[in-house]
Enzyme design. Structure first.
Site, PDB file in Angstrom:
ATOM      1  N   SER A  92       0.784  -1.225   0.007  1.00 35.21           N
ATOM      2  CA  SER A  92       0.072   0.070  -0.095  1.00 35.21           C
ATOM      3  C   SER A  92       0.919   1.291  -0.065  1.00 35.21           C
ATOM      4  O   SER A  92       1.816   1.545   0.783  1.00 35.21           O
ATOM      5  CB  SER A  92      -1.044  -0.240   1.114  1.00 35.21           C
ATOM      6  OG  SER A  92      -1.611  -1.061   1.245  1.00 35.21           O
ATOM      7  N   HIS A 115      -3.732   0.866  -4.681  1.00 28.84           N
ATOM      8  CA  HIS A 115      -3.082  -0.303  -5.472  1.00 28.84           C
ATOM      9  C   HIS A 115      -3.705   0.044  -6.902  1.00 28.84           C
ATOM     10  O   HIS A 115      -4.811  -0.123  -7.227  1.00 28.84           O
ATOM     11  CB  HIS A 115      -3.535  -1.455  -5.057  1.00 28.84           C
ATOM     12  CG  HIS A 115      -3.037  -1.883  -3.559  1.00 28.84           C
ATOM     13  ND1 HIS A 115      -2.226  -2.982  -3.406  1.00 28.84           N
ATOM     14  CD2 HIS A 115      -3.184  -1.373  -2.473  1.00 28.84           C
ATOM     15  CE1 HIS A 115      -1.872  -3.226  -2.135  1.00 28.84           C
ATOM     16  NE2 HIS A 115      -2.505  -2.185  -1.472  1.00 28.84           N
ATOM     17  N   HIS A 133      -5.959  -9.279  -1.530  1.00 29.34           N
ATOM     18  CA  HIS A 133      -6.267  -9.667  -0.079  1.00 29.34           C
ATOM     19  C   HIS A 133      -7.222 -10.500   0.399  1.00 29.34           C
ATOM     20  O   HIS A 133      -8.264 -10.678  -0.409  1.00 29.34           O
ATOM     21  CB  HIS A 133      -6.216  -8.309   0.484  1.00 29.34           C
ATOM     22  CG  HIS A 133      -5.354  -7.424   0.370  1.00 29.34           C
ATOM     23  ND1 HIS A 133      -5.346  -6.510  -0.551  1.00 29.34           N
ATOM     24  CD2 HIS A 133      -4.211  -6.954   1.402  1.00 29.34           C
ATOM     25  CE1 HIS A 133      -4.292  -5.524  -0.746  1.00 29.34           C
ATOM     26  NE2 HIS A 133      -3.459  -6.105   0.720  1.00 29.34           N
ATOM     27  N   TYR A 150      -9.286 -10.079   2.752  1.00 27.13           N
ATOM     28  CA  TYR A 150     -10.526  -9.370   3.019  1.00 27.13           C
ATOM     29  C   TYR A 150     -11.303  -8.894   1.767  1.00 27.13           C
ATOM     30  O   TYR A 150     -12.395  -8.672   2.029  1.00 27.13           O
ATOM     31  CB  TYR A 150     -10.038  -8.173   4.026  1.00 27.13           C
ATOM     32  CG  TYR A 150      -9.226  -7.326   3.457  1.00 27.13           C
ATOM     33  CD1 TYR A 150      -9.621  -6.185   2.650  1.00 27.13           C
ATOM     34  CD2 TYR A 150      -7.950  -7.022   3.982  1.00 27.13           C
ATOM     35  CE1 TYR A 150      -8.771  -5.187   2.014  1.00 27.13           C
ATOM     36  CE2 TYR A 150      -7.037  -6.074   3.391  1.00 27.13           C
ATOM     37  CZ  TYR A 150      -7.429  -5.200   2.384  1.00 27.13           C
ATOM     38  OH  TYR A 150      -6.666  -4.204   2.020  1.00 27.13           O
ATOM     39  N   GLU A 151     -10.661  -8.787   0.782  1.00 33.20           N
ATOM     40  CA  GLU A 151     -11.493  -8.420  -0.419  1.00 33.20           C
ATOM     41  C   GLU A 151     -12.382  -9.400  -1.016  1.00 33.20           C
ATOM     42  O   GLU A 151     -13.345  -9.380  -2.015  1.00 33.20           O
ATOM     43  CB  GLU A 151     -10.268  -7.969  -1.607  1.00 33.20           C
ATOM     44  CG  GLU A 151      -9.553  -6.869  -1.188  1.00 33.20           C
ATOM     45  CD  GLU A 151      -8.726  -6.625  -2.436  1.00 33.20           C
ATOM     46  OE1 GLU A 151      -8.885  -6.270  -3.668  1.00 33.20           O
ATOM     47  OE2 GLU A 151      -7.402  -7.265  -2.393  1.00 33.20           O
ATOM     48  N   ALA A 211       2.911  -2.221   3.883  1.00 33.37           N
ATOM     49  CA  ALA A 211       2.751  -1.165   4.925  1.00 33.37           C
ATOM     50  C   ALA A 211       2.082  -1.965   6.074  1.00 33.37           C
ATOM     51  O   ALA A 211       1.318  -2.887   6.026  1.00 33.37           O
ATOM     52  CB  ALA A 211       1.784  -0.248   4.411  1.00 33.37           C
ATOM     53  N   MET A 229      -1.823  -7.185   6.803  1.00 31.67           N
ATOM     54  CA  MET A 229      -3.038  -7.872   5.989  1.00 31.67           C
ATOM     55  C   MET A 229      -2.557  -8.652   4.736  1.00 31.67           C
ATOM     56  O   MET A 229      -3.399  -8.812   4.049  1.00 31.67           O
ATOM     57  CB  MET A 229      -4.335  -7.308   5.903  1.00 31.67           C
ATOM     58  CG  MET A 229      -4.683  -6.296   7.263  1.00 31.67           C
ATOM     59  SD  MET A 229      -5.986  -5.362   6.829  1.00 31.67           S
ATOM     60  CE  MET A 229      -6.152  -4.008   8.177  1.00 31.67           C
ATOM     61  N   SER A 230      -1.317  -8.909   4.764  1.00 31.22           N
ATOM     62  CA  SER A 230      -0.780  -9.455   3.587  1.00 31.22           C
ATOM     63  C   SER A 230       0.446 -10.390   3.442  1.00 31.22           C
ATOM     64  O   SER A 230       0.874 -10.478   4.801  1.00 31.22           O
ATOM     65  CB  SER A 230      -0.517  -8.429   2.501  1.00 31.22           C
ATOM     66  OG  SER A 230       0.507  -7.318   2.772  1.00 31.22           O
ATOM     67  N   ASN A 251       2.410   3.224  10.995  1.00 29.54           N
ATOM     68  CA  ASN A 251       1.635   3.432  12.167  1.00 29.54           C
ATOM     69  C   ASN A 251       2.171   2.839  13.454  1.00 29.54           C
ATOM     70  O   ASN A 251       2.484   1.710  13.216  1.00 29.54           O
ATOM     71  CB  ASN A 251       0.109   3.463  12.178  1.00 29.54           C
ATOM     72  CG  ASN A 251      -0.370   2.064  12.010  1.00 29.54           C
ATOM     73  OD1 ASN A 251      -0.411   1.432  10.998  1.00 29.54           O
ATOM     74  ND2 ASN A 251      -0.771   1.511  12.776  1.00 29.54           N
ATOM     75  N   HIS A 293      -6.267   4.123   7.303  1.00 30.13           N
ATOM     76  CA  HIS A 293      -5.660   3.960   5.760  1.00 30.13           C
ATOM     77  C   HIS A 293      -5.082   5.350   5.316  1.00 30.13           C
ATOM     78  O   HIS A 293      -3.971   5.238   4.476  1.00 30.13           O
ATOM     79  CB  HIS A 293      -6.753   3.496   4.907  1.00 30.13           C
ATOM     80  CG  HIS A 293      -6.307   2.850   3.619  1.00 30.13           C
ATOM     81  ND1 HIS A 293      -5.261   1.834   3.352  1.00 30.13           N
ATOM     82  CD2 HIS A 293      -6.225   3.432   2.286  1.00 30.13           C
ATOM     83  CE1 HIS A 293      -4.888   1.695   2.226  1.00 30.13           C
ATOM     84  NE2 HIS A 293      -5.581   2.360   1.446  1.00 30.13           N
TER      85      HIS A 293
END
Length: 325
Positions: A70, A101, A123, A125-126, A153, A256-257, A280, A296
């Protein structure tokens, strides 16, 4: 960016466009249309067809594959003589739905090496199963890729990490795997790799050491760490209790990846280098302050600010690999 435009030149890579806009082969037949069922695994033949499409359209067999996290799509922008493929124009390829992306595959040269880069990954979650999320890694393998560079990220759990730091991954905790999800579920095709691959040396130690040396020459060694990454399903950011649990497990950064991509790469015997840009600091104490909540927008802003440094690190490491070619 100039070069191959799938909107105008995709026909030359795999035949011609038919009246409905769908691709047709050189003999007038459409490429294999595949809708994954069950465990959503892609057959070897379908992945080979995708790889052939990319190699023929670019005229290049890449040695290094790069997955841009990201806000880190600029890693692909430094590729020279690029041939660009929109995901939606690649037969049987997924489409990225996440802001930041671009959804493009870029093939060209970097520091004299043939490379291909994904501007946008897929991902869990997609709504994509893990086998589909990591399928492009197998495409890379059949294109000729020997080295996978995976970037992401991530939130920093280690209290020593600051926003903007880089964590070189030397191990991971596969939380999705704990829940029984794996990109290797289902029948194993030995043409990719063994049924039970070992992951104890997933991240190439030589590449990590070279990256550390490069960070010293760049003068950024104080902001570069070596640590453990964990992938959660998302799309929600983690709770305080989850972050505390991950820290107790020895996790330094969370995202998440990446993990399922690394598993797939190691299954097919690719050398892996991966790093997290800490975008973060994860809150591990309860607070009512909104500033403690990840967003995000924050991720994208930090990535944009550090993209030049990340690009230089990747470029120099590619140059080191090319020296030994």
């Amino acid at each position: 960016m100039t070069g191959y435009s799938s909107k105008t030149d995709v026909a030359t890579a795999n035949g011609k466009q038919n009246g409905s806009g769908n691709q047709t082969g050189e003999n007038g037949t459409k490429p294999t249309e595949f809708t994954p069922q069950g465990n959503h695994a892609y057959p070897y033949e379908v992945i080979q067809e995708i790889a052939d499409f990319i190699v023929k359209g670019s005229g290049i067999r890449p040695k290094i594959g790069i997955i841009c996290g990201s806000g880190l799509g600029s890693l692909a922008d430094i590729i020279q003589n690029p041939k660009v493929f929109d995901y939606e124009k690649i037969p049987n390829f997924p489409v990225s739905t996440v802001e930041g992306h671009a959804g493009r595959l870029v093939v060209g040269t970097l520091e004299g090496a043939n490379v291909m880069a994904m501007q946008g990954r897929f991902h869990f979650y997609e709504g994509y199963p893990l086998a589909k999320c990591s399928m492009p890694v197998r495409v890379m393998k059949l294109c000729g890729v020997e080295y996978l560079f995976a970037t992401n990220a991530a939130g920093g759990i280690n209290p020593k990490y600051a926003v903007g730091d880089i964590m070189l991954m030397h191990d991971h905790v596969n939380m999705l795997g704990f829940a029984g999800n794996s990109p290797l579920q289902g029948p194993n095709d030995p043409r990719f790799g063994p049924r039970f691959p070992a992951l104890v040396n997933s991240y190439n130690k030589d590449l990590i050491n070279k990256a550390i040396e490069i960070s010293k020459t760049m003068g950024i060694e104080s902001s570069v760490h070596v640590g453990v990454y964990s992938c959660l399903g998302g799309p929600t950011y983690e709770t305080i209790a989850e972050l505390k649990a991950l820290r107790m497990m020895g996790v330094d950064a969370v995202g998440m990846s990446t993990v399922h991509e690394v598993i797939t790469a190691r299954h097919c015997d690719m050398k892996v280098f991966a790093f997290s840009l800490i975008t973060n600091k994860c809150a591990t104490e309860y607070s009512d302050k909104k500033d403690d909540e990840a967003s995000h927008d924050e991720v994208m802003a930090v990535a944009k600010n550090r993209q030049k440094t990340c690009c230089e690190l990747v470029s120099r490491l590619v140059a080191e690999i090319q020296k030994t070619a």
